[in-house]
Scaffold this active site. Sequence first.
Site, mmCIF file in Angstrom:
data_model
loop_
_atom_site.group_PDB
_atom_site.id
_atom_site.type_symbol
_atom_site.label_atom_id
_atom_site.label_comp_id
_atom_site.label_asym_id
_atom_site.label_seq_id
_atom_site.Cartn_x
_atom_site.Cartn_y
_atom_site.Cartn_z
ATOM 1 N N ASN A 283 0.858 -1.184 0.000
ATOM 2 C CA ASN A 283 0.000 0.000 0.000
ATOM 3 C C ASN A 283 0.896 1.236 0.000
ATOM 4 O OD1 ASN A 283 -2.258 -1.790 0.602
ATOM 5 N ND2 ASN A 283 -1.364 -1.878 2.652
ATOM 6 N N GLU A 314 8.717 -4.580 -1.113
ATOM 7 C CA GLU A 314 7.563 -3.676 -1.008
ATOM 8 C C GLU A 314 7.947 -2.256 -1.421
ATOM 9 O OE1 GLU A 314 4.863 -5.200 -0.730
ATOM 10 O OE2 GLU A 314 5.847 -7.057 -0.116
ATOM 11 N N HIS A 317 7.896 -1.654 -4.991
ATOM 12 C CA HIS A 317 6.521 -1.509 -5.475
ATOM 13 C C HIS A 317 6.035 -0.063 -5.441
ATOM 14 C CE1 HIS A 317 5.088 -5.485 -6.314
ATOM 15 N NE2 HIS A 317 5.161 -5.940 -5.095
ATOM 16 N N GLU A 336 5.166 -7.879 -9.707
ATOM 17 C CA GLU A 336 5.683 -8.843 -8.730
ATOM 18 C C GLU A 336 7.062 -9.393 -9.091
ATOM 19 O OE1 GLU A 336 4.738 -8.882 -5.943
ATOM 20 O OE2 GLU A 336 2.740 -8.012 -6.153
HETATM 21 ZN ZN LIG Z 1 4.866 -7.863 -4.235
#
Ligand SMILES: [Zn+2]
Length: 879
Positions: A283, A314, A317, A336
């Site tokens: 997030n 993360e 991301h 991913e």
């Molecule tokens: Zn991931």
Amino acid sequence: MSTTANLTRTAARERSTHLRVSEYLVRLDLSGAPDPARTTFPTTTTVRFTATAPTTFLDFLSEVSSVVVNGRSVVPEHDGSRVLLTGLTADGSENEVTVQGEGLYSRTGEGLHRFTDPVDGATYLYTQYEPADSRRVFATFEQPDLKASFTFEVLAPAAWEVLSNQVPAEVEDLPADGAHPALRRWTFAPSPRMSSYLTAVVAGPYHRVDGHWSAALPDGGTLEVPLGLLCRASLAEHLDAERLLEVTRQGLDFFHEAFAFPYPWGKYDQVFVPEYNLGAMENPGCVTFTESYVFRSAATRAQYQARANTILHEMAHMWFGDLVTPRWWDDLWLKESFADYMGAHASVAATEFTDAWVAFAHRRKAWAYTQDQLPTTHPIVADIPDLEAAKQNFDGITYAKGAAVLKQLVAYVGTEAFFAGVRAYFQQHQWSATTLGDLLAALEGASGRDLAAWSRVWLETAGTPVLTARVTADGDKIASLVVTQEGADPVTGQEVLRPHRLAVGLYAVTDGADGRTGGAATTLRRTHRLEVDVTGGATEVPDARGLALPDLVLVNDDDLTYAKVRLDPASLATAREHLGALTDTLPRSLVWSALWNATRDALLPAADYLDLVLRHGPGETDTAVLAGLTANARTAVEHYLPAAQRPRARGEQADGAWSRLLAAEPGSDVQLVWARALAAAAAVAPAAAPRLREVLAGEVPGLPLGPELRWSLWQSLAAVGDATREELDGELARDATADGATQHLAALVAVPDPEVKAAAWQELLTPGALTNDHVDATLAGFAQPLHRELTAPYTERYFASLRQIWAEHSIEIADRLVRGLYPAHQDAEPGRDPADHPVLRRTADWLEVNPDAPAALRRLVVEARDHLLRALRAQLASG
Ligand SMILES: [Zn+2]
């Protein structure tokens, strides 16, 4: 749940062609959350968008109480998953729709999860949405390409921390009055444009540690980013904030430089949350992690490395996935695989964990090889027709194979060109959604290479290439060294031969030539590293000609490509004798990986693999590899070894772990890994019980006896019928925490008693009876490998219940039940075709008479069948 809940790609595409969403205002009233009697929370969404058609729908998996369209109150048309919107303006002016309803607090980790801490009674909440669960909390256009700005407003008890993706813009205190206790209303700043599955709200009396990171901006200014670390108050003493913040700053420094795009989300909070279904979720600005990363017990360096890897995954991301988002779940790998690659790459480049590729080679790639050999495997760029398929695509192909293939791409185009392409991609596609073509265009632009053919064979086909070295000798010299390649796409059955940029390592055994007095240590060292482009079915390595015959040839040394590697007979003989003498960790882990793949493929008897682990495992110093070896050994004993050999092997595993535990340096990581291996092996070795009690009594000097190890010892004692209820309750009194309660449950269910099995079965199949964590604990206890006879009566009930399980449970829980209850522990009958095994026949029958079962359910059953078939074949090959 209504069938329209399984949103299709076709419907999503259709919807995005005629909508542009500008902003959401989401109001959540969580003031009642501390009261366990309140099962729902009021939720109100106002969304503004333009449309080119008068009709569309919002996704919302909750009760709807009112719908207002452009100021008109309308009768809600809601089928349980979609709110139909009609009479919209389609002239380019904005529509405003407000949906009010009641959301359900989740106990499965999907949507808004609510958890009560048994230590202090405190209530903790967090959201988890990917791929499509924000619609459990608010009304939304739930598809990744319909990005918008989100503003969250949350009403909560005054003493709570409340977080979202952005900093709070306004905080208003509402003092206690007769109607309510003291409350606080948090209004967060509007977010940049983002996908709904990436939004987040976290609320509760979380413990918080603040930090800060800053970096120079190209315009001469400074980027200031506040950092936050949060966990439950009762875990605060275990939160090693300094260490976590150090990795965080190292990662931000690295990505800031490598991506040349300033961190785009303002602040960066990392929250460790209870009963989490996954490792972590990206997030933006509010990353959530499993709280098993807050180590309550002693942890090995390998665990710290894995945690750092997740933190960096993360963080990557924030750019790959959040700033630029895959348009639909077919291209899930776009984020991913990259994040997985970056987790290891940034670990090496920016942190103390410079050996991160070893764990990647040994653990992560094993996941990919396993998945890629199932009949359900798929290309990295997958065909994902709907949300149920999307949910299952968070698998070893999307993460680990994709990352391994990216590693090969980096070797193919070069690191510089790769990162140049990535930077161009962010510049061009920031705040939008993309597909494979967009990425390839950026990488082609930077590298000057045509990647169409590369993409076709690596990204758009499935299956694992197999590489083998063929050496011919001329006296004691190499006459020729040829790398052969085999490969077929299991989906299409077509032969696929891929291009590989790889290294071939030549290794020689050296006897005691290290010059040290008295040291006659044998070593296995690399004498040559030869880089070569392997294409087609056979590629000669010209530089090998005339070199001394090696004792071991390692194809794919340095692990640049993705392939199963077979050892030639001479190399296998060397590995049997001298694997422990291989001084470098990465090639050693690659040889271990080749041996494990051969065992799984019934080419190496499981007993031989076990023998290798007993002989060479004791010398293994890398704890990630060592933990993997002991886990593989357990799998080999329970699945790949013939039944007749199993009892002895179980005893040997426990005995071996015990003697290694006693021999290990007190307080070392290796000691801890052997203690864990002993605990696990003892679950099928009743004779080891007295040793477990010695460990529990603290009789192994230097061994840290944290709750994690203690519980696994108790669970094994329970499984062999050697723990009393009083003892297990006593351990819970000693560890009266949430995790303690879960582990206690696992121990109780592990007791070998038909009534316990019956009660566990009943609990598992009753929807909502157990939280997500308690489902796992109960499954682990129920399916103890030692209890084959006790669980055999459930085989028929399993098949009879499958469709009901799928229909009655959320997909997250149903997935675990279908996998975890499959009767996977079976024995092959010598001389009988494994396909005729009664469980495989029953599985085939179920598939035959349930052609109309949901595709996601059939996929799980097909995979379980294949794992069992593989196990039976390996048993027969070892017999
Ligand atoms: Zn991931």
